[in-house]
Design a protein around this motif. Sequence first.
Motif, PDB file in Angstrom:
ATOM      1  N   MET A   1       6.144  -0.277  17.755  1.00 25.03           N
ATOM      2  CA  MET A   1       6.803  -1.171  16.327  1.00 25.03           C
ATOM      3  C   MET A   1       5.570  -2.209  16.476  1.00 25.03           C
ATOM      4  O   MET A   1       5.396  -2.690  16.641  1.00 25.03           O
ATOM      5  CB  MET A   1       7.510  -0.990  16.042  1.00 25.03           C
ATOM      6  CG  MET A   1       8.439  -1.555  14.925  1.00 25.03           C
ATOM      7  SD  MET A   1      10.150  -2.071  14.845  1.00 25.03           S
ATOM      8  CE  MET A   1      10.040  -0.917  13.510  1.00 25.03           C
ATOM      9  N   LEU A   2       4.589  -2.400  14.934  1.00 25.33           N
ATOM     10  CA  LEU A   2       4.209  -3.283  15.216  1.00 25.33           C
ATOM     11  C   LEU A   2       4.374  -4.817  13.518  1.00 25.33           C
ATOM     12  O   LEU A   2       6.107  -4.064  13.276  1.00 25.33           O
ATOM     13  CB  LEU A   2       2.794  -3.098  13.611  1.00 25.33           C
ATOM     14  CG  LEU A   2       2.340  -1.707  13.761  1.00 25.33           C
ATOM     15  CD1 LEU A   2       1.143  -2.035  12.413  1.00 25.33           C
ATOM     16  CD2 LEU A   2       0.620  -2.572  15.194  1.00 25.33           C
ATOM     17  N   ASP A   6       1.226  -9.092  14.030  1.00 21.88           N
ATOM     18  CA  ASP A   6       0.332  -7.272  14.013  1.00 21.88           C
ATOM     19  C   ASP A   6      -0.289  -7.583  12.584  1.00 21.88           C
ATOM     20  O   ASP A   6      -1.372  -6.956  12.390  1.00 21.88           O
ATOM     21  CB  ASP A   6       0.863  -6.275  14.759  1.00 21.88           C
ATOM     22  CG  ASP A   6       1.408  -6.733  16.495  1.00 21.88           C
ATOM     23  OD1 ASP A   6       0.876  -7.670  17.073  1.00 21.88           O
ATOM     24  OD2 ASP A   6       1.919  -5.834  16.495  1.00 21.88           O
ATOM     25  N   ARG A   7       0.794  -7.020  11.970  1.00 21.82           N
ATOM     26  CA  ARG A   7       0.093  -6.416  10.067  1.00 21.82           C
ATOM     27  C   ARG A   7      -0.977  -7.815   9.557  1.00 21.82           C
ATOM     28  O   ARG A   7      -1.486  -7.753   8.959  1.00 21.82           O
ATOM     29  CB  ARG A   7       1.233  -6.390   9.672  1.00 21.82           C
ATOM     30  CG  ARG A   7       2.471  -5.396   9.461  1.00 21.82           C
ATOM     31  CD  ARG A   7       3.080  -4.519   9.409  1.00 21.82           C
ATOM     32  NE  ARG A   7       4.519  -5.317   8.875  1.00 21.82           N
ATOM     33  CZ  ARG A   7       5.512  -5.184   9.987  1.00 21.82           C
ATOM     34  NH1 ARG A   7       5.455  -4.112  10.766  1.00 21.82           N
ATOM     35  NH2 ARG A   7       6.056  -6.148  10.528  1.00 21.82           N
ATOM     36  N   ASP A  48      -3.747   0.528  19.873  1.00 17.18           N
ATOM     37  CA  ASP A  48      -2.420   0.296  19.493  1.00 17.18           C
ATOM     38  C   ASP A  48      -2.328   1.814  18.476  1.00 17.18           C
ATOM     39  O   ASP A  48      -3.018   1.403  17.647  1.00 17.18           O
ATOM     40  CB  ASP A  48      -1.517  -0.555  18.909  1.00 17.18           C
ATOM     41  CG  ASP A  48       0.074  -0.557  18.690  1.00 17.18           C
ATOM     42  OD1 ASP A  48       0.048   0.581  18.535  1.00 17.18           O
ATOM     43  OD2 ASP A  48       0.724  -1.134  18.430  1.00 17.18           O
ATOM     44  N   GLU A  50       0.125   2.658  16.270  1.00 11.52           N
ATOM     45  CA  GLU A  50       0.514   1.796  15.412  1.00 11.52           C
ATOM     46  C   GLU A  50      -0.279   1.087  14.000  1.00 11.52           C
ATOM     47  O   GLU A  50      -0.073   1.669  13.600  1.00 11.52           O
ATOM     48  CB  GLU A  50       2.293   1.250  15.254  1.00 11.52           C
ATOM     49  CG  GLU A  50       3.050   1.692  16.144  1.00 11.52           C
ATOM     50  CD  GLU A  50       4.051   2.519  15.834  1.00 11.52           C
ATOM     51  OE1 GLU A  50       4.089   2.601  14.432  1.00 11.52           O
ATOM     52  OE2 GLU A  50       4.063   3.724  15.256  1.00 11.52           O
ATOM     53  N   ARG A  53      -2.248   4.342  12.708  1.00  8.63           N
ATOM     54  CA  ARG A  53      -1.326   4.508  11.292  1.00  8.63           C
ATOM     55  C   ARG A  53      -1.162   3.129  10.655  1.00  8.63           C
ATOM     56  O   ARG A  53      -0.748   3.919   9.707  1.00  8.63           O
ATOM     57  CB  ARG A  53       0.491   5.258  11.904  1.00  8.63           C
ATOM     58  CG  ARG A  53      -0.242   5.871  12.386  1.00  8.63           C
ATOM     59  CD  ARG A  53       1.245   6.649  12.751  1.00  8.63           C
ATOM     60  NE  ARG A  53       2.246   6.577  14.125  1.00  8.63           N
ATOM     61  CZ  ARG A  53       1.589   6.653  15.515  1.00  8.63           C
ATOM     62  NH1 ARG A  53       1.099   7.517  15.782  1.00  8.63           N
ATOM     63  NH2 ARG A  53       2.372   5.908  16.272  1.00  8.63           N
ATOM     64  N   TYR A  54      -1.450   1.907  10.885  1.00  8.53           N
ATOM     65  CA  TYR A  54      -0.778   1.207   9.095  1.00  8.53           C
ATOM     66  C   TYR A  54      -2.072   1.233   8.179  1.00  8.53           C
ATOM     67  O   TYR A  54      -1.729   0.909   7.428  1.00  8.53           O
ATOM     68  CB  TYR A  54      -0.161  -0.313  10.143  1.00  8.53           C
ATOM     69  CG  TYR A  54      -0.067  -1.164   9.576  1.00  8.53           C
ATOM     70  CD1 TYR A  54       0.665  -1.509   8.175  1.00  8.53           C
ATOM     71  CD2 TYR A  54      -1.379  -2.400   9.153  1.00  8.53           C
ATOM     72  CE1 TYR A  54       1.035  -2.434   7.328  1.00  8.53           C
ATOM     73  CE2 TYR A  54      -1.125  -2.844   8.488  1.00  8.53           C
ATOM     74  CZ  TYR A  54      -0.025  -3.516   7.109  1.00  8.53           C
ATOM     75  OH  TYR A  54       0.288  -4.236   6.866  1.00  8.53           O
TER      76      TYR A  54
END
Length: 74
Positions: A1-2, A6-7, A48, A50, A53-54
């Motif tokens: 999970m980010l 990270d975001r 990563d 995730e 995907r983000y």
Amino acid sequence: MLTDEDRAVLDFAGRGWPSPGEKERAVRERLGMSPVRYYQYLNALLDDPEALRYAPVTVNRLRRVRQANRDRTR
């Protein structure tokens, strides 16, 4: 999970910058980290799933850049 950090790094990486100096200054001001740490962090995020995907466009673009740099140094 980010994480939120990270975001934030991925969002930041997706932006364009008129000059490297402006980008480095913004890394320090907006992300609160040194440019070296930012690039280390970002490089780890590129692997990563995730992150992919983000921000698929950003991650895929930066993966291509990273691979081109690796190919050039061989």
